[in-house]
Design an enzyme around this catalytic site. Structure first.
Site, short mmCIF file in Angstrom:
data_model
loop_
_atom_site.label_atom_id
_atom_site.label_comp_id
_atom_site.label_asym_id
_atom_site.label_seq_id
_atom_site.Cartn_x
_atom_site.Cartn_y
_atom_site.Cartn_z
N SER A 65 -17.19 24.48 11.61
CA SER A 65 -18.27 23.53 11.47
C SER A 65 -18.55 22.64 12.73
CB SER A 65 -18.23 22.94 10.18
OG SER A 65 -19.54 22.27 9.92
N ASP A 92 -18.62 29.28 11.47
CA ASP A 92 -19.83 28.83 11.03
C ASP A 92 -20.37 27.63 11.73
OD1 ASP A 92 -21.92 29.59 9.51
OD2 ASP A 92 -21.58 28.40 7.92
N HIS A 162 -20.61 28.14 3.48
CA HIS A 162 -20.39 27.71 4.52
C HIS A 162 -18.60 27.67 4.78
CE1 HIS A 162 -20.72 25.21 8.24
NE2 HIS A 162 -20.20 24.02 7.78
#
Length: 251
Positions: A65, A92, A162
């Site tokens: 992230s 991601d 996610h």
């Protein structure tokens, strides 16, 4: 991931904990503003280590992230120091607050930049940004994270999808170097096809291995399929399931 790596071999692993400036989503704005500070401190640490100890010849940054954006900026700062990272893995990479600006992570951030997309357009980046980009199950929603699931957690399906990025990667480490099983891509796409996500086509030749044991020469845009729960990999010869408590290997 640390346990997964140590189950395979000896590694030197540094984990960056910036929780004090990213304690919750309410503080996300502050965390984004602090990315340059985090990246600068990490760069100084790594450069000092590499300058002092010449036995370290390979540096691999893995970011999930917002951590992917930190890793990308470290790659840029490394080049200003006359050095180049060997590999960055972006799990991601974060989209919020990076929608209208250049992402810190890109194909120039390291010699090899592999990206795993699991929540495109929501919490994760949509467009390809590495030397090779993998879109898990099309890249938007992951199996087992759909809104219709009875699992209450899946009311927040975007968080579930996610977070699959680092779970997939951790599992890929546990498959070891034998490559008897794991995550394999059999379909690919072009940037134009990604305007309609999911339009991946079969390609000829050997399947592309996704994750830790990626062939560094691999380039392009690929899709791979997973199961809806651990073990996520669809390998048939052997599987290893990482349940954050212990490894379960079945042959």
């Amino acid at each position: 991931m640390r346990e997964a790596y140590f189950s395979q071999a000896k590694y030197n692993i540094i984990t960056i904990d910036y929780h004090p400036i990213a304690t919750s989503l309410k503080c996300y704005d502050v965390a984004v503003q602090n990315v340059p500070i985090i990246a600068k401190c990490l760069t100084q640490l790594l450069v000092a280590i590499l300058d002092e100890y010449d036995q370290f010849s390979y540096v691999h940054l893995i970011g999930f992230s917002l951590g992917s954006q930190v890793a990308g900026l470290v790659g840029e700062l490394f080049k200003k120091k006359g050095k180049t990272l060997n590999r960055i893995t972006g799990l991601d990479p974060a989209l919020p607050h990076f929608e209208y600006t250049w992402s810190f992570l890109n194909a120039e951030s390291a010699k090899v930049v592999d990206v795993i997309h699991t929540n495109c357009g929501a919490l994760g980046q949509l467009l390809p940004m590495g030397t090779v980009d993998f879109y898990a199950n099309g890249g938007i929603t992951q199996p087992g994270c759909d809104r219709t699931s009875e699992n209450l957690y899946n009311k927040y399906w975007y968080f579930c999808s996610h977070e699959r990025a680092y779970k997939f990667y951790a599992e890929s480490i546990g498959h070891g170097t034998t490559r008897m099983s794991g995550f394999y891509s059999t379909t690919s796409a072009t940037v134009n096809q990604l305007s309609l996500l999911g339009r991946f086509s079969k390609f000829s030749g050997p399947n592309i291995l996704v994750g830790e044991y990626l062939d560094p020469a691999t380039e392009g845009i690929y899709n791979f399929l997973t199961n809806d729960s651990s073990p996520y990999a669809k390998g048939t010869s052997k599987f290893c399931s990482y349940n954050f408590m212990k490894w379960l290997c079945v042959c």
